[in-house]
Design a protein around this motif. Sequence first.
Motif, PDB file in Angstrom:
ATOM      1  N   ILE A   1       0.837  -1.208   0.000  1.00 54.80           N
ATOM      2  CA  ILE A   1       0.000   0.000   0.000  1.00 54.80           C
ATOM      3  C   ILE A   1       0.871   1.256   0.000  1.00 54.80           C
ATOM      4  N   LEU A   2       1.962   1.240   0.753  1.00 53.54           N
ATOM      5  CA  LEU A   2       2.858   2.403   0.767  1.00 53.54           C
ATOM      6  C   LEU A   2       3.526   2.611  -0.590  1.00 53.54           C
ATOM      7  N   ASN A   3       3.950   1.525  -1.242  1.00 57.54           N
ATOM      8  CA  ASN A   3       4.509   1.654  -2.592  1.00 57.54           C
ATOM      9  C   ASN A   3       3.479   2.248  -3.548  1.00 57.54           C
TER      10      ASN A   3
ATOM     11  N   ALA B   1      10.611  -7.821  -6.443  1.00 58.20           N
ATOM     12  CA  ALA B   1      11.427  -6.952  -5.592  1.00 58.20           C
ATOM     13  C   ALA B   1      12.812  -6.734  -6.202  1.00 58.20           C
ATOM     14  N   ILE B   2      13.398  -7.775  -6.787  1.00 58.72           N
ATOM     15  CA  ILE B   2      14.706  -7.618  -7.444  1.00 58.72           C
ATOM     16  C   ILE B   2      14.583  -6.706  -8.654  1.00 58.72           C
ATOM     17  N   ILE B   3      13.544  -6.904  -9.449  1.00 62.20           N
ATOM     18  CA  ILE B   3      13.305  -6.022 -10.600  1.00 62.20           C
ATOM     19  C   ILE B   3      13.072  -4.596 -10.124  1.00 62.20           C
ATOM     20  N   GLY B   4      12.332  -4.431  -9.023  1.00 61.98           N
ATOM     21  CA  GLY B   4      12.078  -3.100  -8.467  1.00 61.98           C
ATOM     22  C   GLY B   4      13.355  -2.413  -8.014  1.00 61.98           C
ATOM     23  N   ILE B   5      14.255  -3.147  -7.381  1.00 60.99           N
ATOM     24  CA  ILE B   5      15.532  -2.561  -6.951  1.00 60.99           C
ATOM     25  C   ILE B   5      16.342  -2.119  -8.162  1.00 60.99           C
TER      26      ILE B   5
ATOM     27  N   MET C   1      12.664   5.914   0.019  1.00 61.00           N
ATOM     28  CA  MET C   1      11.660   5.144   0.757  1.00 61.00           C
ATOM     29  C   MET C   1      11.135   3.975  -0.088  1.00 61.00           C
ATOM     30  N   LEU C   2      10.927   4.186  -1.373  1.00 57.23           N
ATOM     31  CA  LEU C   2      10.524   3.083  -2.249  1.00 57.23           C
ATOM     32  C   LEU C   2      11.586   1.988  -2.250  1.00 57.23           C
ATOM     33  N   LEU C   3      12.851   2.398  -2.283  1.00 63.35           N
ATOM     34  CA  LEU C   3      13.941   1.427  -2.272  1.00 63.35           C
ATOM     35  C   LEU C   3      13.987   0.663  -0.945  1.00 63.35           C
ATOM     36  N   VAL C   4      13.808   1.366   0.161  1.00 69.41           N
ATOM     37  CA  VAL C   4      13.815   0.714   1.477  1.00 69.41           C
ATOM     38  C   VAL C   4      12.641  -0.257   1.602  1.00 69.41           C
ATOM     39  N   PHE C   5      11.456   0.159   1.166  1.00 74.69           N
ATOM     40  CA  PHE C   5      10.288  -0.723   1.236  1.00 74.69           C
ATOM     41  C   PHE C   5      10.472  -1.946   0.346  1.00 74.69           C
TER      42      PHE C   5
ATOM     43  N   LEU D   1      11.764  -7.675  -0.147  1.00 76.16           N
ATOM     44  CA  LEU D   1      12.664  -8.735  -0.595  1.00 76.16           C
ATOM     45  C   LEU D   1      13.124  -9.587   0.583  1.00 76.16           C
ATOM     46  N   PHE D   2      13.473  -8.947   1.685  1.00 79.47           N
ATOM     47  CA  PHE D   2      13.920  -9.678   2.868  1.00 79.47           C
ATOM     48  C   PHE D   2      12.816 -10.575   3.427  1.00 79.47           C
TER      49      PHE D   2
END
Length: 196
Positions: free
Chosen positions: A59-61, A128-132, A169-173, A178-179
Amino acid sequence: MDSIATQSPLFLILPPEITDIACQSTELRDRSYEYHNSMQKFFTTKLKTLGATQIILGILNFSFGIVFLFTLVHPYPRYPFILISGYPFWGSAVFIASGAFHIALKRKTTQKMMKASCIMNVLSILIAIIGIILLTFGFLLDANYLCGYAQDLVPCRAVTIIFVGIMVMLLVFTMAELFISLSFSMVACDLGSNQA
């Protein structure tokens, strides 16, 4: 009938024969499931929390993607790269679905639900990997996105700080997602393959 059974709240509702059978079946059910290690026990007991965390991160993303929709104002002629890629929207949909599978798995643990949850987690890991990768590329591509077009640098610096803050923040989320997905997939999908 002993005094403990007569003081039990179940005795008030059910006769003693049924309450004794209910206690025996609970004992058998509790003994039939053994955890292979403490991490598996942790993740299976915290499925609802992990699922809710994944849903909140999704939701935050999505919310930050909505914020990026309002960045097309004069003198900035285009949307940021991360919005053009659509990652805040399709990435958040996968994260929310993965979290929903965690919650559903906590409510009803079946072999099919375990497989579906593992598939969603693997998909969540890939997204998540693609997003990073997309966010890193977006940092490089949009480094001078805001201040490159502005005539007055004073408001530009403030907007750039907000823009970079949202990207961070997008990167941290995404890294948190991913974790969570990696750790759950390693433990729970391993647990599912050991049960099969």
